[in-house]
Design a protein around this motif. Sequence first.
Motif, PDB file in Angstrom:
ATOM      1  N   ASN A 119       0.836  -1.202   0.000  1.00  0.00           N
ATOM      2  CA  ASN A 119       0.000   0.000   0.000  1.00  0.00           C
ATOM      3  C   ASN A 119       0.867   1.247   0.000  1.00  0.00           C
ATOM      4  O   ASN A 119       2.060   1.200   0.320  1.00  0.00           O
ATOM      5  N   ALA A 120       0.245   2.357  -0.352  1.00  0.00           N
ATOM      6  CA  ALA A 120       0.933   3.650  -0.411  1.00  0.00           C
ATOM      7  C   ALA A 120      -0.122   4.742  -0.417  1.00  0.00           C
ATOM      8  O   ALA A 120      -1.313   4.481  -0.628  1.00  0.00           O
ATOM      9  N   THR A 129       8.769  -3.039 -13.538  1.00  0.00           N
ATOM     10  CA  THR A 129       7.510  -3.399 -12.885  1.00  0.00           C
ATOM     11  C   THR A 129       6.379  -2.662 -13.590  1.00  0.00           C
ATOM     12  O   THR A 129       6.136  -1.480 -13.331  1.00  0.00           O
ATOM     13  N   ALA A 130       5.706  -3.351 -14.485  1.00  0.00           N
ATOM     14  CA  ALA A 130       4.654  -2.717 -15.280  1.00  0.00           C
ATOM     15  C   ALA A 130       3.348  -2.641 -14.502  1.00  0.00           C
ATOM     16  O   ALA A 130       3.070  -3.467 -13.630  1.00  0.00           O
ATOM     17  N   CYS A 131       2.555  -1.647 -14.839  1.00  0.00           N
ATOM     18  CA  CYS A 131       1.177  -1.587 -14.352  1.00  0.00           C
ATOM     19  C   CYS A 131       0.338  -2.466 -15.274  1.00  0.00           C
ATOM     20  O   CYS A 131       0.242  -2.202 -16.477  1.00  0.00           O
ATOM     21  N   THR A 132      -0.257  -3.519 -14.723  1.00  0.00           N
ATOM     22  CA  THR A 132      -1.051  -4.442 -15.537  1.00  0.00           C
ATOM     23  C   THR A 132      -2.549  -4.260 -15.345  1.00  0.00           C
ATOM     24  O   THR A 132      -3.347  -4.867 -16.052  1.00  0.00           O
ATOM     25  N   GLY A 133      -2.922  -3.415 -14.392  1.00  0.00           N
ATOM     26  CA  GLY A 133      -4.341  -3.166 -14.172  1.00  0.00           C
ATOM     27  C   GLY A 133      -4.549  -2.088 -13.131  1.00  0.00           C
ATOM     28  O   GLY A 133      -3.664  -1.813 -12.311  1.00  0.00           O
ATOM     29  N   LEU A 134      -5.708  -1.461 -13.188  1.00  0.00           N
ATOM     30  CA  LEU A 134      -6.094  -0.463 -12.194  1.00  0.00           C
ATOM     31  C   LEU A 134      -7.172  -1.050 -11.295  1.00  0.00           C
ATOM     32  O   LEU A 134      -8.099  -1.707 -11.772  1.00  0.00           O
ATOM     33  N   ILE A 135      -7.041  -0.816  -9.999  1.00  0.00           N
ATOM     34  CA  ILE A 135      -8.040  -1.284  -9.039  1.00  0.00           C
ATOM     35  C   ILE A 135      -9.045  -0.157  -8.830  1.00  0.00           C
ATOM     36  O   ILE A 135      -8.689   0.924  -8.346  1.00  0.00           O
ATOM     37  N   GLU A 165     -12.923   0.742  -7.307  1.00  0.00           N
ATOM     38  CA  GLU A 165     -14.062   0.319  -6.496  1.00  0.00           C
ATOM     39  C   GLU A 165     -15.009   1.496  -6.312  1.00  0.00           C
ATOM     40  O   GLU A 165     -14.575   2.592  -5.949  1.00  0.00           O
ATOM     41  N   ASP A 166     -16.273   1.265  -6.584  1.00  0.00           N
ATOM     42  CA  ASP A 166     -17.295   2.310  -6.447  1.00  0.00           C
ATOM     43  C   ASP A 166     -16.931   3.573  -7.220  1.00  0.00           C
ATOM     44  O   ASP A 166     -17.147   4.703  -6.758  1.00  0.00           O
ATOM     45  N   GLY A 167     -16.348   3.371  -8.393  1.00  0.00           N
ATOM     46  CA  GLY A 167     -16.029   4.499  -9.254  1.00  0.00           C
ATOM     47  C   GLY A 167     -14.790   5.280  -8.867  1.00  0.00           C
ATOM     48  O   GLY A 167     -14.516   6.326  -9.457  1.00  0.00           O
ATOM     49  N   ARG A 168     -14.012   4.781  -7.888  1.00  0.00           N
ATOM     50  CA  ARG A 168     -12.803   5.483  -7.450  1.00  0.00           C
ATOM     51  C   ARG A 168     -11.584   4.585  -7.587  1.00  0.00           C
ATOM     52  O   ARG A 168     -11.668   3.369  -7.427  1.00  0.00           O
ATOM     53  N   ILE A 169     -10.447   5.209  -7.877  1.00  0.00           N
ATOM     54  CA  ILE A 169      -9.200   4.460  -7.957  1.00  0.00           C
ATOM     55  C   ILE A 169      -8.801   3.991  -6.568  1.00  0.00           C
ATOM     56  O   ILE A 169      -8.897   4.744  -5.590  1.00  0.00           O
ATOM     57  N   ARG A 170      -8.369   2.740  -6.478  1.00  0.00           N
ATOM     58  CA  ARG A 170      -7.958   2.183  -5.191  1.00  0.00           C
ATOM     59  C   ARG A 170      -6.574   1.548  -5.242  1.00  0.00           C
ATOM     60  O   ARG A 170      -6.119   0.985  -4.242  1.00  0.00           O
ATOM     61  N   GLY A 171      -5.916   1.629  -6.397  1.00  0.00           N
ATOM     62  CA  GLY A 171      -4.578   1.074  -6.484  1.00  0.00           C
ATOM     63  C   GLY A 171      -4.270   0.535  -7.863  1.00  0.00           C
ATOM     64  O   GLY A 171      -5.003   0.790  -8.832  1.00  0.00           O
ATOM     65  N   VAL A 172      -3.169  -0.221  -7.952  1.00  0.00           N
ATOM     66  CA  VAL A 172      -2.737  -0.781  -9.234  1.00  0.00           C
ATOM     67  C   VAL A 172      -2.356  -2.246  -9.062  1.00  0.00           C
ATOM     68  O   VAL A 172      -1.989  -2.692  -7.968  1.00  0.00           O
ATOM     69  N   ARG A 217       4.359  -8.090  -9.698  1.00  0.00           N
ATOM     70  CA  ARG A 217       4.892  -8.368  -8.366  1.00  0.00           C
ATOM     71  C   ARG A 217       3.800  -8.436  -7.303  1.00  0.00           C
ATOM     72  O   ARG A 217       4.052  -8.861  -6.175  1.00  0.00           O
ATOM     73  N   GLY A 218       2.603  -7.953  -7.652  1.00  0.00           N
ATOM     74  CA  GLY A 218       1.511  -7.909  -6.692  1.00  0.00           C
ATOM     75  C   GLY A 218       0.754  -6.600  -6.800  1.00  0.00           C
ATOM     76  O   GLY A 218       1.107  -5.716  -7.583  1.00  0.00           O
ATOM     77  N   ARG A 219      -0.292  -6.478  -6.005  1.00  0.00           N
ATOM     78  CA  ARG A 219      -1.094  -5.260  -6.044  1.00  0.00           C
ATOM     79  C   ARG A 219      -0.596  -4.245  -5.023  1.00  0.00           C
ATOM     80  O   ARG A 219      -0.033  -4.598  -3.990  1.00  0.00           O
ATOM     81  N   ILE A 220      -0.807  -2.971  -5.361  1.00  0.00           N
ATOM     82  CA  ILE A 220      -0.491  -1.882  -4.438  1.00  0.00           C
ATOM     83  C   ILE A 220      -1.772  -1.086  -4.240  1.00  0.00           C
ATOM     84  O   ILE A 220      -2.316  -0.525  -5.198  1.00  0.00           O
ATOM     85  N   GLU A 221      -2.263  -1.048  -3.018  1.00  0.00           N
ATOM     86  CA  GLU A 221      -3.451  -0.256  -2.731  1.00  0.00           C
ATOM     87  C   GLU A 221      -3.039   1.191  -2.456  1.00  0.00           C
ATOM     88  O   GLU A 221      -2.062   1.446  -1.747  1.00  0.00           O
ATOM     89  N   ALA A 222      -3.783   2.126  -3.044  1.00  0.00           N
ATOM     90  CA  ALA A 222      -3.450   3.546  -2.888  1.00  0.00           C
ATOM     91  C   ALA A 222      -4.682   4.393  -3.171  1.00  0.00           C
ATOM     92  O   ALA A 222      -5.550   4.008  -3.960  1.00  0.00           O
ATOM     93  N   ASP A 223      -4.746   5.544  -2.522  1.00  0.00           N
ATOM     94  CA  ASP A 223      -5.856   6.468  -2.750  1.00  0.00           C
ATOM     95  C   ASP A 223      -5.674   7.277  -4.024  1.00  0.00           C
ATOM     96  O   ASP A 223      -6.634   7.806  -4.576  1.00  0.00           O
ATOM     97  N   TYR A 224      -4.416   7.397  -4.472  1.00  0.00           N
ATOM     98  CA  TYR A 224      -4.123   8.187  -5.665  1.00  0.00           C
ATOM     99  C   TYR A 224      -3.155   7.424  -6.565  1.00  0.00           C
ATOM    100  O   TYR A 224      -2.218   6.782  -6.078  1.00  0.00           O
ATOM    101  N   VAL A 225      -3.386   7.523  -7.868  1.00  0.00           N
ATOM    102  CA  VAL A 225      -2.477   6.963  -8.869  1.00  0.00           C
ATOM    103  C   VAL A 225      -2.209   8.062  -9.898  1.00  0.00           C
ATOM    104  O   VAL A 225      -3.146   8.632 -10.462  1.00  0.00           O
TER     105      VAL A 225
END
Length: 218
Positions: free
Chosen positions: A7-8, A176-182, A184-191, A195-203
């Motif tokens: 997370n970040a 480390t490529a971005c392979t998808g955007l997370i 939820e409810d119309g808001r960005i929650r991470g990438v 290597r794995g997912r990173i949860e974040a309020d802003y991308v």
Amino acid sequence: MSDFPANADVVIVGLGGIVGASTVHHLIERGWTRIVGIDKSAIPTDIGSTSHASDFCYATSHDPMTCYTTMYSINFFAARDRYDRVGGLEVARVGDDERMEELKRKVTSGRAFGTRAHMIDAAEAKRRFPLLEEDVIQGALWDPDAGLVKPRSQVFSGELVDEAVATGHLSAWPNTACTGLIIEDGRIRGVETPRGRIEADYVVVCAGLWGRLIANMA
């Protein structure tokens, strides 16, 4: 190497280019502390636009935002002794009155938006660039603030990222490529990354030419 962050506060996609590197510098300057930067290539990038850019800065435009951001960048580079303010010319050939009028319009716009561009005659243009044939041009736009980032914007990007990592506020992950955007409810929650997912309020997407591909993941 430390564990991959889960997370970040903010994730920067495309950290290896000049836009990503500048973004992390300015975020830290404004108090952000939990930043993760990823790039599909090396950091600094070895495949992105920054790696093969001309490194030439030219501020004069009809667009006030372009003039502002370019002049800001020029002054930012210069303050760190990373800029050669050599000046830049745009010429109009004899007989091309339409081109001459366009250069005059650019000067008017540029000066209205804070640049120091002005028109010069053919003799002055040749004095500033002796390889010109004076008899084939009728005049030129001269921008005294145009110049080159030194030694390269690619090198400068690496310096900014290294400084950011040294503060402890940035975790940088090359290859480390971005392979998808997370989302939820119309808001960005991470990438998502290999290597794995990173949860974040802003991308922040700083991927240049590839930005639209990442946007299409939304």
